[in-house]
Design an enzyme around this catalytic site. Structure first.
Site, PDB file in Angstrom:
ATOM      1  N   HIS A 171       0.836  -1.209   0.000  1.00 55.21           N
ATOM      2  CA  HIS A 171       0.000   0.000   0.000  1.00 55.21           C
ATOM      3  C   HIS A 171       0.869   1.257   0.000  1.00 55.21           C
ATOM      4  CE1 HIS A 171      -3.546   2.501   1.188  1.00 55.21           C
ATOM      5  NE2 HIS A 171      -2.584   3.235   1.729  1.00 55.21           N
ATOM      6  N   GLU A 172       1.770   1.336   0.952  1.00 58.24           N
ATOM      7  CA  GLU A 172       2.582   2.555   1.070  1.00 58.24           C
ATOM      8  C   GLU A 172       3.481   2.748  -0.145  1.00 58.24           C
ATOM      9  OE1 GLU A 172       1.891   4.821   3.094  1.00 58.24           O
ATOM     10  OE2 GLU A 172       0.507   3.600   4.292  1.00 58.24           O
ATOM     11  N   HIS A 184       1.719   4.608  -2.841  1.00 58.42           N
ATOM     12  CA  HIS A 184       1.890   6.065  -2.693  1.00 58.42           C
ATOM     13  C   HIS A 184       3.252   6.490  -3.244  1.00 58.42           C
ATOM     14  CE1 HIS A 184      -1.676   6.999  -0.405  1.00 58.42           C
ATOM     15  NE2 HIS A 184      -1.359   6.205   0.583  1.00 58.42           N
ATOM     16  N   HIS A 231       3.289   6.850  -6.894  1.00 60.25           N
ATOM     17  CA  HIS A 231       2.589   8.072  -7.279  1.00 60.25           C
ATOM     18  C   HIS A 231       3.551   9.265  -7.227  1.00 60.25           C
ATOM     19  CE1 HIS A 231      -1.590  10.254  -6.859  1.00 60.25           C
ATOM     20  NE2 HIS A 231      -1.016  10.486  -8.007  1.00 60.25           N
TER      21      HIS A 231
END
Length: 694
Positions: free
Chosen positions: A484-485, A488, A491
């Protein structure tokens, strides 16, 4: 200096050149020189950063030439570079490696930084220049990103109160400064309260059910804290604690749960109830001053959802299915208790323990059976990085020559598909008492073509550090958190913007979690999991039978998991829908009433975060925005359906996602960005399906 800038007369002096923030770091990608940075460097650098920024803003407002995109907005984008440098590093340290001196700096600087921000966004002369450009935007024939920047600045000025009377601006400035101080106070008290509330037990028997390695860590933690010969279970930021799934002793479970539940409401120096009662009122007052019925209405205007009513409608579609599932799950757990002649009714501290038993019996699946296949370095390099290579062609190489702020932090060079050295990535994965709870990503250096900067990204998590000589084995949930992290991080890594204000993850809250949640899906992709899920002792891959059990169990306990999150969404929205001027005497009563109002006051399923330790909404920018996690889960599940329909994990699909989402920052309207990728508005059905609630 005007007091509105947040500066004192002492700050006129130029920053000493020996200060490591004086100029951009000379390390690769301007990475922070942590070996040269001292606590005492921050305050003078922040003060000088504010002074320089105000001088830059004055040059813009004093310019006698007519306002243009270049002499106003581009000039603003170039301003405040020193302040950005020092704040980026301060945020790293106060989040992940703080100390009393840094907390003092943070507390002292918070209201002054707020005042500095107000000196920009409540500056009448500056706003008139921005407004003039906004009013002629159609005639300027700018590229799409530049046109977006005009809208970005205009909306930010108006939202910040630029159209208020001078008297109302002064009121707003005072409220902003008080809020900034209270936010910082909340974070400091939460950190201290969580540390102080750690559960200390006297005997090993009280920890029956935990692994030998976990008990060894508890003994080591107790010794470090001055409880030699005892055992200490430190708290993570959520209500439920991971150890509750394993602890056989019901009294220990209850003590651990209650330690977490009441950590910042003990009528002591760390009690956060007065802080949040005042914060809620300040926010309601600010919204009213700017002309909105509630803080939520004010905050949501620039989000995908736009209005609180849209969020309420969205959540209303989810609550009935989740709570119906909870009733089924609770009945099943009570049956397990009764079969064992427990003689008690299911309570919140029992849920995870009996859910784990039921999961084992139903799916023959034990978390401790999974962990030996999830060694943290394998998950990172052969899982997270490997998936990024398959999808996007990225490669990573660890380097040991760059300074870090704590010995466990790791640094990697990131290379693009063509071999270009594109970024640095820092990973900080283990829990510490001076690290705030949860997991997050941010930039030490942001990407911008205008400024000539490339990304320096970091991920922070809170996994239990193994005892010396032991392998770092993590849970299935921890593994998902790493993916998940890093979603980010991708991104941020793929940011390709001209302007720093629109770069990378600088999007609406109810969009920014979308790429990270998409990235979670690759954790269980057959190509990826066979590469990283190998036994730490034997090197044998995870057996297909265990993989199958994990997949079958994916929807297990989802009523509970989703309901605790929905309860937190609801609390956030209720706090930020308050009207100004209503005295709030009892924080806990308000919390109970807020949950009851939407059918989420279920004692066995407490909110994932209670009001008094809900850091997301009081100190981390998710105020009136915590719903974003479920909103973006809807986006991510629907978008992942596109991948499934088009061949899954392939370089071609990864490139399309990179080109259409990950590299676009905030350069186009986010609803359009989503529709361009998916082909239609987000559909809620894939979310319900993935949660097993359809």
């Amino acid at each position: 200096m005007s007091q509105s800038t947040g500066l004192s007369a002492q700050t006129v002096a130029t920053l000493d050149k020996s200060n490591p923030f004086y100029a951009p770091s000379t390390l690769p990608f301007h990475a922070p020189a942590f070996d040269k940075i001292k606590n005492s460097d921050f305050k003078p650098a922040i003060e000088e950063g504010m002074r320089r920024q105000m001088a830059e803003i004055r040059r813009i407002t004093d310019n006698t030439a007519a306002p243009t995109f270049e002499n106003t907005l581009v000039a603003m984008e170039k301003s405040g570079r020193l302040l950005s440098r020092v704040n980026a590093v301060l945020n790293v340290l106060t989040g992940a490696y703080t100390n009393a001196e840094l907390q003092k700096v943070e507390q002292e600087m918070a209201p002054r930084l707020s005042a500095n921000n107000d000196a920009i966004y409540l500056n009448t002369k500056l706003f008139k220049r921005v407004e003039a450009i906004y009013n002629q935007r159609e005639k300027l024939k700018l590229d799409a990103e530049s046109a977006r920047l005009i809208e970005y600045y205009y909306k930010n000025f108006v939202t910040a109160g630029a159209k208020l009377s001078e008297a109302d601006k002064e009121v707003l400035k005072k409220l902003n400064q008080e809020e900034a101080s209270l936010r910082t106070k909340f974070g400091a008290q939460l950190l201290a309260g969580s540390k102080a509330a750690a559960l200390v037990v006297n005997t090993k028997e009280e920890l029956a059910g935990l692994t030998d390695a976990a008990i060894e860590v508890a003994a080591r933690n107790a010794k470090t804290a001055g409880y030699d010969g005892k055992y200490l279970l430190s708290l993570q930021n959520t209500t439920q604690q991971p150890d509750l799934a394993s602890l056989k002793n019901r009294a220990t479970r209850q003590k651990l749960f209650e330690a977490a539940w009441s950590r910042t409401e003990k009528d002591d120096a760390n009690d956060n109830r007065p802080v949040i009662a005042r914060l809620a009122q300040i926010r309601a007052q600010k919204a009213s001053l700017i002309g909105f019925p509630s803080f939520a209405a004010w905050k949501l205007q620039n989000q995908m959802a736009k209005t609180p009513e849209t969020v309420e409608k969205f959540l209303a579609q989810l609550v009935p299915a989740a709570t119906a599932k909870v009733k089924e799950e609770a009945a099943a757990l009570q049956q397990v208790i009764d079969k064992q002649n427990g003689g008690f009714k299911l309570e919140a501290w029992d849920w995870n323990y009996y859910a784990e038993q039921l999961r084992k019996s139903k799916y023959d699946l034990d978390e401790n059976e999974i962990k030996p296949y999830l060694e943290i370095d394998n998950v990172l390099q052969k899982g997270v990085f490997y998936a990024a290579n398959l999808l996007y062609g990225l490669t990573f190489k660890e380097r040991k020559d760059l300074p870090v702020y704590q010995e466990d932090v790791r640094v990697f060079d990131v290379y693009d598909k063509d071999g270009t050295h594109m970024a640095l990535f820092y990973g900080d994965y283990y829990k510490r008492d001076n690290k705030r709870g949860g997991a997050w990503m941010s930039n030490m250096v942001g990407q911008s073509k205008l400024l000539g900067t490339k990304p320096v990204i970091y991920n922070v998590c809170n996994f239990t550090k193994p005892a010396p000589g032991q392998p770092a084995l993590i849970s299935y949930s921890d593994m998902r958190t790493m993916f998940h992290e890093f979603g980010h991080a991708l991104h941020g890594l793929f940011a390709s913007q001209q302007y720093p204000s629109l770069s990378g993850t600088a999007t609406a809250r109810d969009f920014v979690e979308f790429p990270s949640q998409v990235n979670e899906n690759w954790a269980m992709d057959p190509k990826v999991i066979k590469n990283y899920a190998v036994h730490y002792k034997t090197g044998e891959p995870m057996p297909p039978s265990l993989l199958e059990k994990i997949k079958k169990a994916a929807a297990f306990n989802q009523g509970y998991a989703f309901t605790e999150v929905l309860a937190a969404h609801n609390l956030d929205l209720q706090w930020h829908s308050l009207k100004p001027g209503l005295p709030l005497q009892d924080v806990l009563k308000f919390e109970q009433e807020a949950l009851t109002k939407t059918g989420l006051n279920i004692p066995q399923v407490p909110p994932r975060y209670r009001s008094t330790y809900f850091n997301h909404i009081w100190n981390s920018g998710y105020s009136a925005g915590y719903y974003a996690y479920s909103w973006t889960e809807m986006l991510a599940d629907d978008a992942y359906s596109w991948f499934e329909e088009n061949g899954g994990l392939t370089r071609e699909n990864g490139q399309r996602f990179r080109d259409m989402v990950l590299s676009r920052g905030n350069t186009i309207e986010l609803g359009k960005m989503y529709r361009d990728f998916r082909g239609h508005d987000p559909d809620i059905k894939p979310l319900l399906k993935s949660r097993g609630l359809n």
